[in-house]
Design a protein around this motif. Structure first.
Motif, mmCIF file in Angstrom:
data_model
loop_
_atom_site.group_PDB
_atom_site.id
_atom_site.type_symbol
_atom_site.label_atom_id
_atom_site.label_comp_id
_atom_site.label_asym_id
_atom_site.label_seq_id
_atom_site.Cartn_x
_atom_site.Cartn_y
_atom_site.Cartn_z
ATOM 1 N N ILE A 24 17.455 124.321 -41.438
ATOM 2 C CA ILE A 24 16.644 123.849 -42.425
ATOM 3 C C ILE A 24 15.394 123.292 -41.842
ATOM 4 N N VAL A 25 14.393 123.524 -42.475
ATOM 5 C CA VAL A 25 12.978 122.712 -41.927
ATOM 6 C C VAL A 25 12.393 122.337 -43.179
ATOM 7 N N THR A 26 12.077 121.081 -43.162
ATOM 8 C CA THR A 26 11.518 120.474 -44.422
ATOM 9 C C THR A 26 9.845 120.493 -44.264
ATOM 10 N N GLY A 27 9.120 120.584 -45.157
ATOM 11 C CA GLY A 27 7.827 120.489 -45.232
ATOM 12 C C GLY A 27 7.367 121.842 -44.345
ATOM 13 N N ALA A 28 7.776 123.107 -44.530
ATOM 14 C CA ALA A 28 7.679 124.289 -43.757
ATOM 15 C C ALA A 28 6.969 125.247 -44.333
ATOM 16 N N GLY A 29 6.139 124.791 -45.355
ATOM 17 C CA GLY A 29 5.151 125.747 -45.888
ATOM 18 C C GLY A 29 3.691 125.918 -45.193
ATOM 19 N N GLY A 30 3.448 124.919 -44.396
ATOM 20 C CA GLY A 30 2.242 125.158 -43.641
ATOM 21 C C GLY A 30 2.151 124.363 -42.212
ATOM 22 N N GLY A 31 1.174 124.331 -41.668
ATOM 23 C CA GLY A 31 1.112 123.532 -40.298
ATOM 24 C C GLY A 31 2.217 123.456 -39.368
ATOM 25 N N LEU A 32 2.850 122.341 -38.857
ATOM 26 C CA LEU A 32 3.591 122.199 -38.024
ATOM 27 C C LEU A 32 5.071 122.738 -38.526
#
Length: 302
Positions: free
Chosen positions: A11-19
């Protein structure tokens, strides 16, 4: 490919862009099934759309990988629990959690509203805590887990205009320290990554040449190492522009002064000895401080 995630669920959070997007793509490329979480808000945390997460999922699937999108806000514990359940329902386990979600509300402390302070703490610290809490029972039950916190040089060393962000980012290190201790017997390793990367959150802050060197992709190897089966635990890796360092919170040897009436004056006069870094240690737990203090006190009596 030695660093392999075949059969693992991440699970990766904040994974819609950038890092976060780079993290998700790299994990998927190396065999992980990835739940891509993103609220789809602006850099300051306002707004929401699952489109950003879905776009990354589409990218992973187009490359032959397996992925699912999730639009939960990490500040909402019930939504975070449902997110973890979504991964469990689809794939039966959760092996890796990368706490990457974050927002910025930069202002000098004098001008910062406490609402802006609180929201940044909610997203970075409580967001990470919510996600850890939701995956924890599953990782305990399967006797395996890898959790990566995202800290920052701002949390470790400070940066003008980022009191809220820095406080929240160093708090994630504090969370890591204890979770690594508590997770050890369950084979749950917990680490922190301090990235320097040119993303939406840093554009406009640096010249283009510097931004070009700070591609988010350059940070990803550190995340892969911290998220892998072979990962260390309680390690703070710093990464940017293809360079990797480690940060440590250390304890100096210190000196024993006792509890006499003039100890404040003695301490002031001998502060350089207290802060002298020769022979400093990286404590294995908070108990090291008390052990050092009592040890010196007892030795002074002998």
């Amino acid at each position: 490919m030695g660093i392999d995630f075949q059969g693992r669920v991440a699970i990766v959070t904040g994974a819609g862009g950038g890092l976060g997007r780079q993290h998700a793509l790299a994990l998927a490329k190396r065999g992980a099934k990835v739940l891509v979480n993103d609220l789809g808000g602006a850099v300051d945390g306002s707004g929401a759309t699952v489109g950003a997460a879905q776009a990354v999922v589409d990218e992973i699937r187009a490359a032959g990988g397996e992925a699912l999108a999730n639009g939960a806000s990490v500040t909402d514990f019930a939504a975070v629990e449902a997110m973890v359940q979504q991964a469990i329902d689809a794939w039966g386990r959760v092996d890796v959690l990368v706490n990457n979600a974050g927002i910025l509300r930069d202002k000098s402390f004098a001008k910062m509203s406490m609402d802006d302070f609180n929201l940044v703490v909610q997203v970075h610290l409580m967001g990470a805590a919510n996600c850890c809490k939701a995956v924890w029972p599953h990782m305990v039950a399967q006797q395996y887990g890898r959790i990566v916190m995202t800290t920052s040089s701002t949390g470790l060393y400070g940066n003008f205009g980022q009191a809220n962000y820095g406080a929240a980012k160093l708090a994630q290190v504090g969370l890591m320290q204890t979770l690594a201790i508590e997770g050890a017997k369950y084979n749950i390793h917990v680490n922190a990554l301090a990235p320097t990367a040119a993303t939406r959150m840093t554009e406009g802050l640096m010249p283009q040449e510097v931004l070009d060197a700070l591609k988010p992709e350059a940070v990803v190897p550190a995340m892969l190492v911290l998220a892998h089966e072979s990962a260390p635990t309680r390690t703070i890796l710093c990464a940017g522009a293809g360079t990797f360092e480690a940060a440590h919170i250390t304890l100096t040897q210190g000196i024993h002064l006792g509890i006499g009436a003039d100890v404040p004056e003695q301490l002031a006069a001998r502060l350089a000895e207290v802060t002298e870094r020769a022979g400093e240690q990286v404590p294995q737990s908070g108990a090291a401080q008390g052990t050092n203090e009592v040890g010196k006190a007892l030795a002074a009596r002998a």
